[in-house]
Design a protein around this motif. Structure first.
Motif, PDB file in Angstrom:
ATOM      1  N   UNK A 179       0.833  -1.205   0.000  1.00  8.14           N
ATOM      2  CA  UNK A 179       0.000   0.000   0.000  1.00  8.14           C
ATOM      3  C   UNK A 179       0.869   1.256   0.000  1.00  8.14           C
ATOM      4  N   UNK A 180       0.554   2.160  -0.895  1.00  6.43           N
ATOM      5  CA  UNK A 180       1.325   3.401  -0.998  1.00  6.43           C
ATOM      6  C   UNK A 180       1.091   4.276   0.226  1.00  6.43           C
ATOM      7  N   UNK A 181       2.055   5.089   0.599  1.00  9.56           N
ATOM      8  CA  UNK A 181       1.861   6.002   1.731  1.00  9.56           C
ATOM      9  C   UNK A 181       0.763   7.017   1.448  1.00  9.56           C
ATOM     10  N   UNK A 182       0.199   7.562   2.504  1.00  5.02           N
ATOM     11  CA  UNK A 182      -0.894   8.534   2.350  1.00  5.02           C
ATOM     12  C   UNK A 182      -0.408   9.832   1.726  1.00  5.02           C
ATOM     13  N   UNK A 183       0.848  10.193   2.004  1.00  5.36           N
ATOM     14  CA  UNK A 183       1.405  11.420   1.464  1.00  5.36           C
ATOM     15  C   UNK A 183       2.688  11.116   0.704  1.00  5.36           C
ATOM     16  N   UNK A 238       6.620  11.657  -0.634  1.00  9.31           N
ATOM     17  CA  UNK A 238       7.830  12.140   0.037  1.00  9.31           C
ATOM     18  C   UNK A 238       8.030  13.633  -0.210  1.00  9.31           C
ATOM     19  N   UNK A 239       8.901  14.223   0.572  1.00  7.90           N
ATOM     20  CA  UNK A 239       9.214  15.644   0.405  1.00  7.90           C
ATOM     21  C   UNK A 239       9.724  15.896  -1.010  1.00  7.90           C
ATOM     22  N   UNK A 240       9.289  16.989  -1.583  1.00  7.16           N
ATOM     23  CA  UNK A 240       9.711  17.336  -2.933  1.00  7.16           C
ATOM     24  C   UNK A 240       8.798  16.817  -4.023  1.00  7.16           C
ATOM     25  N   UNK A 241       7.689  16.158  -3.632  1.00  2.00           N
ATOM     26  CA  UNK A 241       6.704  15.648  -4.594  1.00  2.00           C
ATOM     27  C   UNK A 241       5.311  16.067  -4.144  1.00  2.00           C
ATOM     28  N   UNK A 242       4.375  16.091  -5.095  1.00  2.00           N
ATOM     29  CA  UNK A 242       2.996  16.467  -4.785  1.00  2.00           C
ATOM     30  C   UNK A 242       1.984  15.371  -5.065  1.00  2.00           C
ATOM     31  N   UNK A 243       2.408  14.256  -5.617  1.00  2.00           N
ATOM     32  CA  UNK A 243       1.481  13.181  -5.923  1.00  2.00           C
ATOM     33  C   UNK A 243       2.205  11.846  -5.952  1.00  2.00           C
ATOM     34  N   UNK A 244       1.414  10.764  -5.958  1.00  2.00           N
ATOM     35  CA  UNK A 244       1.969   9.415  -5.954  1.00  2.00           C
ATOM     36  C   UNK A 244       1.356   8.605  -7.088  1.00  2.00           C
ATOM     37  N   UNK A 245       2.199   7.967  -7.869  1.00  2.00           N
ATOM     38  CA  UNK A 245       1.803   7.028  -8.908  1.00  2.00           C
ATOM     39  C   UNK A 245       2.182   5.629  -8.434  1.00  2.00           C
ATOM     40  N   UNK A 246       1.220   4.724  -8.377  1.00  2.00           N
ATOM     41  CA  UNK A 246       1.497   3.375  -7.903  1.00  2.00           C
ATOM     42  C   UNK A 246       1.816   2.439  -9.064  1.00  2.00           C
TER      43      UNK A 246
END
Length: 533
Positions: free
Chosen positions: A136-140, A142-150
């Motif tokens: 499961x991807x983290x809720x937020x 990492x620093x320096x990014x604004x979104x998550x692609x799984x």
């Protein structure tokens, strides 16, 4: 199923004109498709489309107009404010869950436009972190990014690409999270994405380094990012891509916002803007194709920020509006000639207006711009034109809620069915308000496709042909209608969300008249154009 031309020589006349053949006004121009010489060629995937990265990941994209009319709800829009492009008002955006790329209806409609390119990029791609694990991807992010692609989301992109015959174009994260202590871009994030793509047996056909480097800071680049920084980044990225993924075409620079007299009016107030000439000079030669983005205006959303010029529906058929795409292409062609001579030109993102499209982007009136732009750009030798978007916001080819086709989708389908890759010289316009474009007919040796646009809202136009034809007329009760008819019958999907057979009306040889501000496709047999054999 799609229309398929009979097995004989054809001419196709695409006439953005009227809906019925009838007695013609005196002096109708005689069209001779057989004698039209070859002008250029375009890619088989010339007509393509975008799915924004933020659609794939889920996130805040352009809010529907009905949600931003009147007083904005600041308390609601303040949530996830950091997840919108830097410097932009979060009140203009609305959260959307990830797009379902397994949806059978979406796949059928995208496949009907194949072969094409699918571009998954956009401003949000610049600051999207790839979570390279099956947990499961983290809720937020990492620093320096604004979104998550799984992984599962990117795998869905790969599967959608394969299922729909759409080769993939993308770009890479370039935000602060991708950089070392000196602020220099590193390939760590790109490597994860490319390696996972290869592990799936997938492929990326082409890629830009970042989305719209002319607005680099807006897209998540570090504050103070300039042309010199872009040059340093490209000095790392270009050899890395060529070494690890030599089959991927490197597109660039992917700029936006230049080439029109409107100038800074298309750029949000106070936004840092880098000139393409400076970016190209800093990067040096080495792109496989020269890419840029084009919007002739901004929508009312960005105008509320003081961003500048919008366009009203009353101007949607004027030559001043339609010719803006020529002006921008001429500007970028000059840069191509100076910095990357001989390289093909791709438009990797375009629509009627930036910031989600105009209120009338989803209606019949924008089909004139859509088809006219394809005709103009093919004449100029542009190889790829990728519309933004397939199915999101007002400029989507499909309604984002129902996935029902909008008028531009039917226009795209007819172009795809009829217009081949060889561009012909149609000659000068025979009458005021007529725009002429010609192609060889797709899949039919000797056939010709002629696109004629009548932008006159009141005057009937006439053309004369020496042979019989089959006619495909698109009309609407109003120019701002969200539905259109083909030869008088409303176009809609058949049971099971199947694309209907596009039926023509036979027309005898002689003059044909076309009603004001309407669209017609004609298939004319026995053209026997030597350039099309």
């Amino acid at each position: 199923m799609l229309w398929k031309p009979p097995q004989r020589n054809w001419v196709v006349l695409i006439v953005l004109l009227g809906s019925h053949a009838c007695s013609h006004p005196p002096g109708a121009a005689v069209i001779s498709p057989a004698r039209m010489p070859r002008l250029a060629t375009v890619e088989d995937r010339f007509q393509s489309f975008n799915v924004e990265m933020v659609e794939v990941t889920g996130g805040r994209f352009w809010k529907p107009y009905r949600e931003i009319e009147g007083v904005l709800k600041t308390e609601e829009s303040s949530k996830q404010a950091a997840a919108v492009p830097a410097g932009m008002n979060p009140e203009l955006y609305q959260y959307r869950p990830p797009i379902d790329l397994t949806n059978k209806k979406l796949r059928k409609l995208a496949a009907a436009l194949a072969p094409s390119y699918l571009r998954v990029s956009g401003t949000w791609a610049n600051s999207t972190y790839f979570y390279n694990a099956d947990t499961t991807a983290p809720a937020k992010p990492p620093a320096g990014f604004n979104g998550i692609l799984t992984r599962s989301q990117w795998k869905g992109v790969m599967q959608f690409s394969e299922a729909t015959g759409a080769k993939l174009i993308t770009s890479f994260a370039t935000s602060a999270g991708t950089r070392d202590a000196k602020g220099l871009w590193t390939p760590v994030e790109a490597e994860k994405l490319l390696s996972y793509t290869a592990s799936l047996g997938g492929s990326i056909a082409a890629a830009e380094f970042m989305n719209e480097p002319t607005l680099a800071v807006m897209g998540g680049a570090p504050k103070g990012y300039d042309a010199a920084a872009y040059g340093r980044d490209l000095a790392v990225f270009r050899p890395y891509l060529k070494k690890t993924s030599p089959s991927v075409l490197l597109l660039g620079p992917g700029s936006v916002g230049e080439g029109l007299p409107l100038g800074d009016a298309l750029i949000p107030s106070g936004m840092s803007f880098l000139k393409s000439a400076d970016l190209l000079a800093a990067a040096g030669p080495g792109f496989d194709a020269f890419s840029y983005h084009f919007y002739g205006a901004v929508s009312a959303r960005c105008a509320s920020l003081g961003a500048g010029s919008t366009t009203k529906i009353d101007a949607a058929l004027t030559n001043e509006w339609l010719s803006r795409t020529d002006q921008a292409e001429a500007f970028y062609q000059d840069l191509r000639d100076r910095f990357e001579p001989g390289k093909p030109i791709w438009i990797t993102e375009t629509a009627d207006a930036a910031c989600g499209g105009n209120r009338w982007a989803s209606t019949f009136v924008d089909s004139f711009r859509y088809l006219d732009q394809l005709g103009r750009m093919a004449r100029r030798g542009v190889q790829v034109v990728a519309h933004n978007t397939l199915a999101s916001s007002d400029y989507g080819l499909l309604d984002e809620n129902t996935l029902d086709p909008r008028p531009n989708y039917w226009a795209a389908l007819l172009w795809r069915s009829l217009m081949g890759n060889t561009v012909l010289e149609a000659g000068p316009s025979p009458a005021s308000g007529l725009h002429l474009y010609a192609h060889c007919l797709r899949g039919q040796p000797g056939g010709v496709a002629l696109l004629v646009i009548n932008t006159n809202r009141t005057a009937t136009q006439a053309l004369e042909f020496g042979t019989a034809s089959d006619r495909y007329s698109l009309t609407a009760k109003r120019l701002d209608s969200s539905s259109i008819a083909l030869n008088g019958a409303e176009l809609r999907l058949e049971s099971g969300d199947l694309v209907p057979t596009l039926m023509a009306t036979p027309v005898v040889a002689g003059p044909q008249s076309f009603a004001p501000a309407s669209i017609t496709f004609l298939a004319i047999p026995a053209a026997n154009n030597s350039s099309c054999r």
